[in-house]
Design an enzyme around this catalytic site. Structure first.
Site, PDB file in Angstrom:
ATOM      1  N   GLU A  44       0.854  -1.192   0.000  1.00  0.00           N
ATOM      2  CA  GLU A  44       0.000   0.000   0.000  1.00  0.00           C
ATOM      3  C   GLU A  44       0.889   1.240   0.000  1.00  0.00           C
ATOM      4  O   GLU A  44       1.816   1.359   0.802  1.00  0.00           O
ATOM      5  CB  GLU A  44      -0.926   0.027   1.214  1.00  0.00           C
ATOM      6  CG  GLU A  44      -1.871   1.235   1.114  1.00  0.00           C
ATOM      7  CD  GLU A  44      -2.838   1.367   2.271  1.00  0.00           C
ATOM      8  OE1 GLU A  44      -2.967   0.424   3.072  1.00  0.00           O
ATOM      9  OE2 GLU A  44      -3.452   2.448   2.371  1.00  0.00           O
ATOM     10  N   ASP A  96      10.188   7.128   0.027  1.00  0.00           N
ATOM     11  CA  ASP A  96       9.498   7.515  -1.198  1.00  0.00           C
ATOM     12  C   ASP A  96       9.295   6.223  -1.995  1.00  0.00           C
ATOM     13  O   ASP A  96      10.239   5.453  -2.198  1.00  0.00           O
ATOM     14  CB  ASP A  96      10.399   8.500  -1.958  1.00  0.00           C
ATOM     15  CG  ASP A  96       9.844   8.879  -3.326  1.00  0.00           C
ATOM     16  OD1 ASP A  96       8.852   8.272  -3.775  1.00  0.00           O
ATOM     17  OD2 ASP A  96      10.423   9.776  -3.949  1.00  0.00           O
ATOM     18  N   ASP A 119      -2.453  12.138  -2.960  1.00  0.00           N
ATOM     19  CA  ASP A 119      -2.553  13.602  -2.977  1.00  0.00           C
ATOM     20  C   ASP A 119      -3.054  14.055  -4.350  1.00  0.00           C
ATOM     21  O   ASP A 119      -2.443  13.724  -5.369  1.00  0.00           O
ATOM     22  CB  ASP A 119      -1.183  14.216  -2.679  1.00  0.00           C
ATOM     23  CG  ASP A 119      -0.705  13.837  -1.278  1.00  0.00           C
ATOM     24  OD1 ASP A 119      -1.500  13.975  -0.331  1.00  0.00           O
ATOM     25  OD2 ASP A 119       0.448  13.388  -1.134  1.00  0.00           O
ATOM     26  N   LYS A 123      -4.508  21.874  -8.476  1.00  0.00           N
ATOM     27  CA  LYS A 123      -4.210  22.972  -9.414  1.00  0.00           C
ATOM     28  C   LYS A 123      -3.539  22.425 -10.669  1.00  0.00           C
ATOM     29  O   LYS A 123      -2.643  21.588 -10.577  1.00  0.00           O
ATOM     30  CB  LYS A 123      -3.267  23.981  -8.748  1.00  0.00           C
ATOM     31  CG  LYS A 123      -3.931  24.756  -7.630  1.00  0.00           C
ATOM     32  CD  LYS A 123      -3.018  25.825  -7.093  1.00  0.00           C
ATOM     33  CE  LYS A 123      -3.715  26.527  -5.945  1.00  0.00           C
ATOM     34  NZ  LYS A 123      -2.776  27.043  -4.953  1.00  0.00           N
TER      35      LYS A 123
HETATM   36  C1  LIG Z   1      -3.961  12.182   0.901  1.00  0.00           C
HETATM   37  S1  LIG Z   1      -2.996  11.050   1.812  1.00  0.00           S
HETATM   38  C2  LIG Z   1      -4.017   9.582   1.771  1.00  0.00           C
HETATM   39  C3  LIG Z   1      -3.886   8.729   3.002  1.00  0.00           C
HETATM   40  C4  LIG Z   1      -4.656   7.426   3.038  1.00  0.00           C
HETATM   41  N1  LIG Z   1      -4.353   6.551   1.921  1.00  0.00           N
HETATM   42  C5  LIG Z   1      -6.145   7.619   3.145  1.00  0.00           C
HETATM   43  O1  LIG Z   1      -6.885   7.008   2.369  1.00  0.00           O
HETATM   44  O2  LIG Z   1      -6.587   8.322   4.043  1.00  0.00           O
HETATM   45  C6  LIG Z   1      -1.653  10.616   0.722  1.00  0.00           C
HETATM   46  C7  LIG Z   1      -0.464  10.023   1.448  1.00  0.00           C
HETATM   47  O3  LIG Z   1       0.514   9.602   0.509  1.00  0.00           O
HETATM   48  C8  LIG Z   1       1.806   9.877   1.054  1.00  0.00           C
HETATM   49  N2  LIG Z   1       2.724   9.964  -0.087  1.00  0.00           N
HETATM   50  C9  LIG Z   1       2.723  10.901  -1.061  1.00  0.00           C
HETATM   51  N3  LIG Z   1       3.702  10.677  -1.948  1.00  0.00           N
HETATM   52  C10 LIG Z   1       4.358   9.561  -1.531  1.00  0.00           C
HETATM   53  C11 LIG Z   1       5.491   8.847  -2.022  1.00  0.00           C
HETATM   54  N4  LIG Z   1       6.133   9.234  -3.136  1.00  0.00           N
HETATM   55  N5  LIG Z   1       5.893   7.755  -1.352  1.00  0.00           N
HETATM   56  C12 LIG Z   1       5.248   7.369  -0.223  1.00  0.00           C
HETATM   57  N6  LIG Z   1       4.172   8.012   0.299  1.00  0.00           N
HETATM   58  C13 LIG Z   1       3.741   9.099  -0.343  1.00  0.00           C
HETATM   59  C14 LIG Z   1       1.626  11.175   1.811  1.00  0.00           C
HETATM   60  O4  LIG Z   1       2.599  11.354   2.801  1.00  0.00           O
HETATM   61  C15 LIG Z   1       0.215  11.016   2.390  1.00  0.00           C
HETATM   62  O5  LIG Z   1       0.229  10.474   3.691  1.00  0.00           O
END
Ligand SMILES: C[S@@+](CC[C@H](N)C(=O)[O-])C[C@H]1O[C@@H](n2cnc3c(N)ncnc32)[C@H](O)[C@@H]1O
Length: 208
Positions: A44, A96, A119, A123
């Site tokens: 995940e 990452d 995320d 924009k």
């Molecule tokens: C909007 S949150 C969604 C959290 C969760 N999946 C939910 O449904 O509530 C997106 C998450 O992806 C993580 N994230 C973004 N880019 C990432 C990357 N390149 N590698 C690992 N995690 C990442 C962010 O830190 C954030 O916690």
């Protein structure tokens, strides 16, 4: 981090987590060795605080669950859930996801990859920061075992359209938009999206 999160980190991280952002991080992952058994592995990406991650790991004890997240307080909350649920089939990476898939997980390995509510970067000038892009999907698909499943969900219609276009164009994937599977836990986040009138879309693709 809060005091509770710090406490969970100190107590549980060495057992369940691996920080790949540290300079002395090890090379390719020995997943079977780390989980202590051979079982299908589902990755995940971006579990946030891990509300759905913990529930899905608890619901599928026969599967090894790996979560990769950059946000340390979220990982600490997930550690608390691991302890609370007594989970033995969930491991966490602070990293990452791109270098993890590229350098630490071999081709044809994963039974599934899940990306729930990534995320949205709403924009237009930020769309290039979205995770679901052709190059990323090609990399992710290459790490799936044949028949492995890529499952995406988003509450942003525009991002869902982008996901659909990108995955449809990936020659090693087949699938599309599906009705919301009832095994994907309904989180606080998704409840709020619904309450605010945003449609949530699920996309499911299988590696051919
Ligand atoms: C909007 S949150 C969604 C959290 C969760 N999946 C939910 O449904 O509530 C997106 C998450 O992806 C993580 N994230 C973004 N880019 C990432 C990357 N390149 N590698 C690992 N995690 C990442 C962010 O830190 C954030 O916690």
């Amino acid at each position: 981090m809060t005091e509770g999160q710090r406490h969970a980190w100190e107590r549980w991280w060495p057992e369940y987590g691996l920080d790949l952002m540290s300079p002395d991080a090890p090379g390719p992952l020995d997943l079977d060795g780390w989980f202590g058994r051979t079982a299908p592995v589902v990755l995940e990406i971006g579990p946030g605080t891990g509300e759905s991650t913990a529930a899905m790991a608890a619901a599928a004890p026969e599967t090894n669950h790996l979560a990769v997240e950059v946000y340390r307080p979220g990982l600490a909350q997930l550690l608390m859930r691991i302890a609370e649920f007594g989970l033995t089939n969930l491991r966490l990476l602070r990293a990452d996801v791109v270098p993890v898939l590229r350098d630490r997980i071999g081709p044809d390995t994963l039974a599934g990859i899940r990306v729930y509510f990534p995320d949205p970067w709403p924009k237009r000038r930020h769309h290039k920061r979205r995770l679901i892009q052709p190059e990323f999907v090609a990399l992710a698909a290459s790490r799936l075992a044949p028949d492995g499943v890529l499952h995406l969900a988003t509450d942003w219609t525009h991002y869902a359209d982008q996901m659909r276009a990108v995955c449809d164009a990936e020659p090693t994937l087949r699938g599309g938009t599906v009705p919301r599977p009832d095994w994907r836990p309904l989180t606080k986040f998704e409840r709020r999206a619904r309450a605010e009138g945003r449609e949530v879309r699920d996309l499911l693709y299988r590696r051919v």
